[in-house]
Design an enzyme around this catalytic site. Structure first.
Site, short mmCIF file in Angstrom:
data_model
loop_
_atom_site.label_atom_id
_atom_site.label_comp_id
_atom_site.label_asym_id
_atom_site.label_seq_id
_atom_site.Cartn_x
_atom_site.Cartn_y
_atom_site.Cartn_z
N ASP A 89 0.83 -1.14 0.13
CA ASP A 89 0.05 -0.19 0.15
C ASP A 89 0.99 1.19 0.05
OD1 ASP A 89 0.70 -0.59 3.31
OD2 ASP A 89 -0.89 0.74 3.64
N GLU A 184 -0.17 -1.22 5.74
CA GLU A 184 1.11 -1.11 6.94
C GLU A 184 1.03 0.74 7.01
OE1 GLU A 184 5.12 1.06 7.24
OE2 GLU A 184 4.12 1.30 6.28
ZN LIG Z 1 6.29 1.87 3.83
#
Ligand SMILES: [Zn+2]
Length: 420
Positions: A89, A184
């Site tokens: 992401d 994340e």
């Molecule tokens: Zn990162």
């Protein structure tokens, strides 16, 4: 160099796929489009010979590169299963849709004007790291989006390392587990991560940070909840009776040390950070982030907050100020220090890649830190990306290559050290 070009092609292919995560979504993954890239990665892992590659219902992609150490070799059966992780992401507050990677070959050392929006300029004078990039191949976005090198540089580098093993079958390595994760950037990358299924004893995230950096420390983090109780009275008849919780809370916050805030600290300094307030005359609440690299530092900051609470109780007799502390996460150093070789081998690998290792600490938490406390000690290796989370993000291709070399040396070292 064909290797370098295939690494560049792969990286550019991945950054063109929009994988922005969302901080407001409650689904998992937070955005369905992250799976667009995760599906591509499953196919690419299979193409690289990792036959068991698959994505689970949460979007986690995992695959195995089995050990190629032959029976009779002194390290046979002795190298622990090592994990490599990258996140797909991109940062939730800057668009990652329609990324147009720009390849600047033989960078001349000057300012880089981004063609999609010429007002976005990566200025040599503002970027000390660029001075070391003269003559290199630099990849940027076009100025209208972020680049997404955080962490697609890491993802592409992991692939390149897998292909090097594929192309050099005599280069020995122990069992390797690869995982690509969503979310994340919104702090949820390990929310459904199945440590058992992953099966690695130790792991390395390949994420963020400049060439040669090795991150084995994160903040220790608590959240403090402050409740101020006042006394409401009709304001027309309040003289000498009203205890306004709103004003008492404001007084308390302004009495806290102003040099211990995110705006006034850096490096290894901790902070006490009010992130929201709410309430009325009878009751007002505030939430604080408490951050330091050591638990003792947290205790000091929390003692400061408690002292301020006691001070307003004395200043406003009858009012109450209560502090409640909740633990958020701890510095992964506390665990990594018990497995010092995991980080030491990485440092040696960086050196063997011809770089000067720089141990640094992260002013935040990471997926690696969470995994470390979930039982898989996981320091972070650099991926070479710079200025991440913004439109001036860039990554030198040669730094990406150094990250690949570092991973290969790291697996060599584990084989060397795992003999009796
Ligand atoms: Zn990162």
């Amino acid at each position: 160099m064909p290797d370098r070009e295939s690494l560049l092609d792969r990286f550019c292919r991945y950054v063109r796929i929009d994988t922005q995560s969302s901080a407001t979504s409650s689904s998992y993954p937070s955005t369905e489009k992250q799976k667009d890239l995760l599906r591509v990665l499953v196919a690419d892992l299979k193409a690289a010979g990792l036959a068991d590659a698959e994505m689970d219902e949460h979007g986690y992609v995992m695959a195995t590169l089995p050990s190629n150490i032959p029976p009779g070799h002194p390290a046979f059966g002795k190298v622990p299963t090592l994990g490599l992780l990258g996140h797909v992401d991109t940062y939730h507050e800057v668009s990652g849709a329609g990324v147009q990677p720009q390849v600047h070959r033989y960078y001349d050392g000057g300012d880089i004007v981004l063609p999609g929006d010429p007002s976005v300029v990566i200025r040599a004078a503002e970027e000390p790291a660029l001075a070391a990039c003269k003559g290199l191949t630099i990849v940027t976005g076009d100025g209208t989006t972020l680049l997404g090198a955080d962490d697609k540089a890491g993802v592409a580098e992991i692939f390149e390392a897998l292909w090097r093993f594929h192309d050099q079958p005599t280069r020995l390595h122990g069992p390797i587990r690869v995982a690509f994760t969503p979310d994340e950037e919104v702090g949820r990358g390990t929310e459904h991560f199945d440590v058992k299924r992953f099966g690695a004893t130790f792991a390395y995230t390949v994420d963020g940070s400049g060439v040669g950096e090795l991150e084995s420390e994160t903040f220790c983090a608590d959240t403090a909840f402050l409740t101020v109780t006042g006394a409401d009275v009709h304001p027309g008849y309040a003289k000498g009776k009203m205890l306004n919780a709103v004003r008492i809370l404001a007084d308390l916050i302004m009495a806290l040390p102003q040099h211990r805030t995110p705006e006034t600290t850096e490096g290894r300094e901790g902070y006490l950070h009010p992130i929201n307030v709410s309430g009325n005359v009878s009751e007002a609440k505030a939430q604080f982030l408490v951050r330091d690299f050591a638990e003792e530092g947290l205790r000091d900051l929390e003692a400061t907050l408690n002292a301020a609470a006691a001070w307003v109780e004395r200043k406003y007799p009858g009012a109450r100020a209560q502090v409640e502390i909740k633990e958020s996460y701890r510095n992964m150093k506390y665990v990594l220090d018990q497995h010092a070789h995991v980080t030491d081998y990485a440092e040696e690998a960086i050196r063997r890649a011809g770089l000067t290792p720089k141990r640094s600490s992260i002013r935040g938490g990471t997926d690696g830190a969470r995994l470390t406390f979930m039982g898989v000690p996981t320091p972070n290796l650099f991926d070479g990306s710079m200025n991440f989370h913004g439109k001036k993000e860039y990554v030198p291709l040669e730094w990406m290559e150094s990250a690949v070399d570092t991973m290969l040396h790291l697996f060599d070292i584990w084989v060397e050290k795992s003999r009796d």
